[in-house]
Design an enzyme around this catalytic site. Structure first.
Site, PDB file in Angstrom:
ATOM      1  CE  LYS A 166      -0.643   7.189  -2.192  1.00 53.52           C
ATOM      2  NZ  LYS A 166      -2.022   6.647  -1.881  1.00 53.52           N
ATOM      3  CG  ASP A 207      -1.243   3.358  -1.112  1.00 56.58           C
ATOM      4  OD1 ASP A 207      -2.408   3.608  -1.572  1.00 56.58           O
ATOM      5  OD2 ASP A 207      -0.609   2.613  -1.882  1.00 56.58           O
TER       6      ASP A 207
HETATM    7  P1  NDP Z   1      -2.906  -3.657   0.472  1.00 57.24           P
HETATM    8  O1  NDP Z   1      -1.335  -3.568   0.601  1.00 57.24           O
HETATM    9  O2  NDP Z   1      -3.727  -3.802   1.784  1.00 57.24           O
HETATM   10  O3  NDP Z   1      -3.203  -4.799  -0.450  1.00 57.24           O
HETATM   11  C1  NDP Z   1      -2.798  -4.660  -1.784  1.00 57.24           C
HETATM   12  C2  NDP Z   1      -3.161  -5.906  -2.696  1.00 57.24           C
HETATM   13  O4  NDP Z   1      -2.972  -5.776  -3.881  1.00 57.24           O
HETATM   14  C3  NDP Z   1      -2.705  -7.283  -2.275  1.00 57.24           C
HETATM   15  O5  NDP Z   1      -3.716  -8.206  -2.528  1.00 57.24           O
HETATM   16  C4  NDP Z   1      -1.407  -7.228  -3.286  1.00 57.24           C
HETATM   17  O6  NDP Z   1      -0.850  -8.612  -3.443  1.00 57.24           O
HETATM   18  C5  NDP Z   1      -2.078  -6.813  -4.445  1.00 57.24           C
HETATM   19  N1  NDP Z   1      -0.832  -6.092  -5.346  1.00 57.24           N
HETATM   20  C6  NDP Z   1      -0.158  -5.184  -4.596  1.00 57.24           C
HETATM   21  N2  NDP Z   1       0.993  -4.819  -5.685  1.00 57.24           N
HETATM   22  C7  NDP Z   1       0.765  -5.841  -6.454  1.00 57.24           C
HETATM   23  C8  NDP Z   1       1.343  -5.836  -7.958  1.00 57.24           C
HETATM   24  N3  NDP Z   1       2.308  -5.131  -8.201  1.00 57.24           N
HETATM   25  N4  NDP Z   1       0.720  -6.749  -8.747  1.00 57.24           N
HETATM   26  C9  NDP Z   1      -0.338  -7.645  -8.491  1.00 57.24           C
HETATM   27  N5  NDP Z   1      -1.000  -7.420  -7.335  1.00 57.24           N
HETATM   28  C10 NDP Z   1      -0.392  -6.434  -6.480  1.00 57.24           C
HETATM   29  O7  NDP Z   1      -3.301  -2.259  -0.194  1.00 57.24           O
HETATM   30  P2  NDP Z   1      -4.659  -1.477  -0.366  1.00 57.24           P
HETATM   31  O8  NDP Z   1      -5.747  -2.537  -0.436  1.00 57.24           O
HETATM   32  O9  NDP Z   1      -4.589  -0.350   0.611  1.00 57.24           O
HETATM   33  O10 NDP Z   1      -4.642  -0.742  -1.641  1.00 57.24           O
HETATM   34  C11 NDP Z   1      -5.008  -1.468  -2.897  1.00 57.24           C
HETATM   35  C12 NDP Z   1      -5.077  -0.254  -3.992  1.00 57.24           C
HETATM   36  O11 NDP Z   1      -6.012   0.742  -3.469  1.00 57.24           O
HETATM   37  C13 NDP Z   1      -3.891   0.545  -4.231  1.00 57.24           C
HETATM   38  O12 NDP Z   1      -3.917   1.137  -5.630  1.00 57.24           O
HETATM   39  C14 NDP Z   1      -4.217   1.899  -3.298  1.00 57.24           C
HETATM   40  O13 NDP Z   1      -3.284   2.923  -3.818  1.00 57.24           O
HETATM   41  C15 NDP Z   1      -5.306   1.969  -3.423  1.00 57.24           C
HETATM   42  N6  NDP Z   1      -6.109   2.825  -2.515  1.00 57.24           N
HETATM   43  C16 NDP Z   1      -6.120   2.544  -1.193  1.00 57.24           C
HETATM   44  C17 NDP Z   1      -6.622   3.118   0.041  1.00 57.24           C
HETATM   45  C18 NDP Z   1      -6.789   2.845   1.278  1.00 57.24           C
HETATM   46  O14 NDP Z   1      -7.581   3.341   1.913  1.00 57.24           O
HETATM   47  N7  NDP Z   1      -6.038   1.603   1.655  1.00 57.24           N
HETATM   48  C19 NDP Z   1      -7.445   4.470  -0.468  1.00 57.24           C
HETATM   49  C20 NDP Z   1      -7.598   4.579  -1.787  1.00 57.24           C
HETATM   50  C21 NDP Z   1      -7.116   3.836  -3.001  1.00 57.24           C
HETATM   51  P3  NDP Z   1       0.275  -9.052  -2.225  1.00 57.24           P
HETATM   52  O15 NDP Z   1      -0.720  -9.495  -0.952  1.00 57.24           O
HETATM   53  O16 NDP Z   1       0.698 -10.354  -2.952  1.00 57.24           O
HETATM   54  O17 NDP Z   1       1.239  -7.984  -2.098  1.00 57.24           O
END
Ligand code: NDP
Length: 461
Positions: A141, A181
């Site tokens: 990662k 991510d």
């Molecule tokens: P994105 O960047 O596409 O979306 C992240 C979302 O979470 C946004 O709505 C963001 O809000 C919100 N967010 C991020 N950080 C915070 C925080 N500190 N507090 C509150 N809200 C937060 O990321 P993903 O959808 O790809 O990832 C989401 C989760 O899924 C993560 O934990 C990631 O590790 C996990 N994951 C992702 C995978 C993938 O294929 N993408 C695979 C497996 C797990 P804002 O827009 O305001 O930043």
């Protein structure tokens, strides 16, 4: 939306199992300030120590002690010029955790909150997750404290190019294959891949999550969210139930959340919330296809705030709050780590929640997980429930190696099959004499066993 307070050192150390307590005391002493990493290890240790006690071959070879130390940790400087010509400096990270069962594999996160402990927690989780997919992938990662929010496309491009100039020395299609991510989506992967391709003068599958035009897999953007809903459907099916007709609360509004909502809709459920870092919206009528298109445009193209959804569709926005107080049957935490605490878990149970599918990595605190386990609801931990994303990344690597593309239907059928197989492994290792399945134990032990057996074969290295 704010995140919950992480567990304290006392909570992370205290265990009814003296071996876990001694192990955690030592780990925290050796790696101070890496609280998220300690939390991830603690959750796994609680399941693995009894398994190791019953199978002393792993104990003698000190497999778990080896597994908590990454093969390699790379820290680097990333310098780039912003649109005003000012020099900006960020920290780059790549934690190559374990290549016991395949090339290092795991996403890149660009977010101002990250630290080495964040990437060690994510890389450690990835070991077990990638093993569960049944595909030959090791774990890694990485990312940066760079914040893409508020940056122009050209600034993001300059940052990605500078980041890749250093990262390119450490990755390769058979060495380490990063993906996206938080903060790293299609735009960033395009810039990163373009820079790698130019520097290496070769076209290989060195990144996944690529665009379809240049070697990406169909269904990769959808895979984590779709896979998570499939996993929950599998858990419900075992109890003679399904997602159909269920009210669901989803957090986040990024990649994982969007496709979670899409699959809930497809299976006949109703998603009533989405959120971002500013708060959540509650739409009791349910998020339909048109509203979901609005969210995709808002978050992926305009890069706006989720409050705009509430304004557009006349529903309530709750600033700086998390959605867990909304009454629902199923919860899909899909934003970030530690976004659901003990109190939230108790509220979900009180409101009749029967299942949780973790789309995000480690979204529930240790205390919240204990509440779910105590009440014996169906709790799908992230390393199992959100493994669909990395699974389809694995299939993207396979297609790149074959110089071939599977159709949408073929990839989705494989995703569904992989999620069912992950579920079956959790049942095989997590079922007790009464037939109840503890999916945390099941996922940890099944994921550990394959990696541990490979490590035993290699001897002391
Ligand atoms: P994105 O960047 O596409 O979306 C992240 C979302 O979470 C946004 O709505 C963001 O809000 C919100 N967010 C991020 N950080 C915070 C925080 N500190 N507090 C509150 N809200 C937060 O990321 P993903 O959808 O790809 O990832 C989401 C989760 O899924 C993560 O934990 C990631 O590790 C996990 N994951 C992702 C995978 C993938 O294929 N993408 C695979 C497996 C797990 P804002 O827009 O305001 O930043």
């Amino acid at each position: 939306m704010t995140t919950a307070s992480p567990s304290t050192s006392e909570t992370l150390i205290h265990s009814e199992n003296p071996s876990v307590q001694a192990f955690m005391t030592d780990l925290i002493k050796k790696t101070p300030h890496e609280t998220e990493f300690h939390q991830a290890v603690r959750e796994v240790a609680e399941s693995i120590f009894p398994f190791i006690d019953a199978n002393p071959v792993y104990k003698t070879a000190k497999i778990f002690e080896q597994l908590v130390v990454p093969d390699r940790t790379i820290l680097f400087r990333v310098c780039w010029a912003d649109d005003k010509g000012q020099i900006q400096i960020n920290q780059g990270y790549r934690v190559q955790f374990s290549n016991a069962i395949g090339p290092y594999k795991g996403g890149l996160r660009f977010h101002p909150s990250v630290s080495l402990g964040t990437f060690k927690f994510l890389g450690f989780e990835q070991i077990f997750k990638n093993s569960l997919t049944t595909l030959p992938m090791g774990a890694g990662k990485g990312g940066s404290d760079f914040d893409p929010k508020g940056k122009s496309d050209v600034e993001v491009m300059r940052f990605c190019q500078s980041f890749m100039r250093e990262l390119s020395r450490h990755i390769g299609a058979n060495i380490d294959v990063p993906a996206g991510d938080i903060g790293v989506g299609a735009r960033e992967i395009g810039y990163l891949f373009g820079q790698y391709k130019q520097m290496a003068n070769e076209f290989t599958g060195v990144l996944t999550g690529k665009g379809i035009a240049y070697g990406g897999s169909l269904i990769r953007p959808e895979a984590t969210g779709y896979g998570c809903v499939y996993f929950v459907e599998e858990m419900l099916k075992r109890n003679g139930d399904s997602v159909k007709g269920k009210t669901c609360i989803v957090s986040g509004s990024g990649n994982v959340a969007q496709y979670t909502v899409e699959k809930i809709l497809a299976l006949g459920g109703k998603a009533v919330t989405v959120s971002d870092s500013t708060g959540y919206v509650y739409d009791p009528a349910g998020i339909d296809h048109d509203k979901l298109d609005f969210i995709k445009e808002l978050k992926n193209v305009k890069r706006g705030r989720i409050e705009e959804y509430a304004t557009r569709y006349g529903c309530q926005f709750f600033a700086n709050e998390r959605p867990w107080s909304v009454k629902a049957d199923i919860a899909f935490p899909s934003a970030t780590q530690n976004e659901l605490d003990e109190q939230d878990a108790a509220t979900l149970i009180k409101n009749g929640c029967i299942a949780v599918g973790e789309g995000a990595n480690m979204p529930s605190t240790l205390e919240a997980i204990e509440v779910f386990r105590h009440h014996k609801i169906l709790f799908g931990p992230g390393k199992a429930a959100n493994a669909g994303g990395v699974a389809i990344s694995g299939l993207e690597m396979a297609q790149n190696s074959m110089r071939f593309h599977w159709s949408r239907e073929e990839v989705e059928a494989k995703l569904k099959d992989i999620m069912a197989r992950i579920h079956a492994q959790c049942v095989a290792y997590g079922q007790d004499a009464t037939g109840h399945v503890d999916y945390v134990t099941g996922a940890n032990v099944a994921g550990f066993k394959k990696v541990a057996d490979a490590m035993l074969s290699y001897g002391i290295i």
